[in-house]
Scaffold this motif. Structure first.
Motif, PDB file in Angstrom:
ATOM      1  N   UNK A  66       0.956  -1.315   0.210  1.00  0.00           N
ATOM      2  CA  UNK A  66      -0.002   0.080   0.028  1.00  0.00           C
ATOM      3  C   UNK A  66       0.809   1.190  -0.081  1.00  0.00           C
ATOM      4  N   UNK A  67       1.923   1.347   0.789  1.00  0.00           N
ATOM      5  CA  UNK A  67       2.722   2.440   0.851  1.00  0.00           C
ATOM      6  C   UNK A  67       3.861   2.449  -0.085  1.00  0.00           C
ATOM      7  N   UNK A  68       4.138   1.379  -0.898  1.00  0.00           N
ATOM      8  CA  UNK A  68       5.130   1.148  -1.723  1.00  0.00           C
ATOM      9  C   UNK A  68       6.556   1.479  -1.279  1.00  0.00           C
ATOM     10  N   UNK A  69       6.696   0.723   0.015  1.00  0.00           N
ATOM     11  CA  UNK A  69       7.844   0.934   0.840  1.00  0.00           C
ATOM     12  C   UNK A  69       8.057  -0.239   1.784  1.00  0.00           C
ATOM     13  N   UNK A  70       9.380  -0.618   1.838  1.00  0.00           N
ATOM     14  CA  UNK A  70       9.730  -1.852   2.524  1.00  0.00           C
ATOM     15  C   UNK A  70       9.731  -1.650   3.862  1.00  0.00           C
ATOM     16  N   UNK A  71       9.662  -0.467   4.439  1.00  0.00           N
ATOM     17  CA  UNK A  71       9.774  -0.242   5.833  1.00  0.00           C
ATOM     18  C   UNK A  71       8.776  -1.125   6.810  1.00  0.00           C
ATOM     19  N   UNK A  72       7.505  -1.055   6.362  1.00  0.00           N
ATOM     20  CA  UNK A  72       6.645  -1.479   7.500  1.00  0.00           C
ATOM     21  C   UNK A  72       7.060  -2.955   7.405  1.00  0.00           C
ATOM     22  N   UNK A  73       7.438  -3.779   6.267  1.00  0.00           N
ATOM     23  CA  UNK A  73       7.922  -5.383   6.323  1.00  0.00           C
ATOM     24  C   UNK A  73       9.243  -5.229   7.219  1.00  0.00           C
ATOM     25  N   UNK A  74      10.133  -4.442   7.111  1.00  0.00           N
ATOM     26  CA  UNK A  74      11.271  -4.609   7.812  1.00  0.00           C
ATOM     27  C   UNK A  74      10.887  -4.401   9.478  1.00  0.00           C
ATOM     28  N   UNK A  75      10.083  -3.476   9.638  1.00  0.00           N
ATOM     29  CA  UNK A  75       9.782  -3.194  11.253  1.00  0.00           C
ATOM     30  C   UNK A  75       9.143  -4.378  11.733  1.00  0.00           C
ATOM     31  N   UNK A  76       8.345  -4.989  10.846  1.00  0.00           N
ATOM     32  CA  UNK A  76       7.300  -5.924  11.462  1.00  0.00           C
ATOM     33  C   UNK A  76       8.364  -7.251  11.552  1.00  0.00           C
ATOM     34  N   UNK A  77       8.954  -7.605  10.779  1.00  0.00           N
ATOM     35  CA  UNK A  77       9.824  -8.761  10.833  1.00  0.00           C
ATOM     36  C   UNK A  77      11.123  -8.497  12.007  1.00  0.00           C
ATOM     37  N   UNK A  78      11.458  -7.306  11.929  1.00  0.00           N
ATOM     38  CA  UNK A  78      12.767  -7.180  12.930  1.00  0.00           C
ATOM     39  C   UNK A  78      11.995  -7.160  14.504  1.00  0.00           C
ATOM     40  N   UNK A  79      10.842  -6.643  14.625  1.00  0.00           N
ATOM     41  CA  UNK A  79      10.256  -6.735  15.969  1.00  0.00           C
ATOM     42  C   UNK A  79      10.217  -8.157  16.515  1.00  0.00           C
TER      43      UNK A  79
END
Length: 203
Positions: free
Chosen positions: A173-186
């Motif tokens: 939705x955001x066209x940005x990998x940051x949400x994926x990185x934050x979720x997995x890193x958590x």
């Protein structure tokens, strides 16, 4: 089924999978799939009773493709370095796609869950296979004592898959990998903290 028949069926499913990934189930017709696969309408109906049957075959195809692509990493989820390498693979893949398309399995699930119960169950089976691969690694860590006795590797595996799916949706939705990185890193930080606690308990 003859070898030629299997190849024709696989060609139809692969063409359908590509079109559905690009357009969605509702916007992909059997005629579109027939043309993309280079087969006749009678050939499509020879292998699939209707569009719903073909969609279920696509779900199985996508589940297999996801697991095959990740298999070298899924075999090594029993260590923190292995988990982080898998995380990096997932993020790199989304970057290569420019965060378009989302998860092939998750996107299908969102489309069919409320309209086709058989398809919903097929997606659930695909997610179950994916979760099992994550669970196997975490169970191995638990059995070795790399996670505390009180830690539940099954719950951790489910939480990891949920974090992955949510991260993929937001990345799309955001066209940005940051949400994926934050979720997995958590999740990885949680597993690392548990691992450190297990080491403290052992000492």
């Amino acid at each position: 089924m003859t070898r030629r028949g299997r190849e024709t069926r696989e060609r139809i499913v692969a063409a359908a999978a590509e079109l559905i990934f690009e357009r969605g189930v509702a916007e992909t017709t059997l005629e579109d799939i027939r043309a993309a696969a280079g087969v006749s309408g009678s050939q499509v109906y020879h292998y699939f009773e209707d569009k719903q049957a073909l969609v279920r075959a696509v779900i199985d195809h996508q589940a297999e493709a996801v697991l095959d692509t990740q298999s070298p990493h899924l075999d090594h989820l029993d260590t923190l370095p292995g988990l982080r390498a898998w995380r990096d693979l997932l993020v790199r893949h989304q970057r290569s796609l420019e965060c378009r398309g989302g998860c092939p399995l998750g996107t299908l699930g969102a489309e069919v869950a409320e309209i086709d119960d058989a398809a919903r169950m097929a997606v659930a089976r695909g997610f179950g296979r994916w979760e099992a691969r994550i669970r196997d690694g975490l169970r191995a860590m638990h059995a070795r004592g790399d996670l505390p006795p009180a830690a539940d590797p099954d719950d951790l595996a489910l939480a990891m898959l949920a974090a992955l799916q949510g991260g993929l949706l937001l990345a799309q939705v955001l066209r940005d990998t940051r949400p994926l990185e934050v979720a997995l890193d958590a999740m990885l930080d949680r597993i690392q903290a548990l691992s450190e606690a297990a080491g403290t308990e052992a000492a």
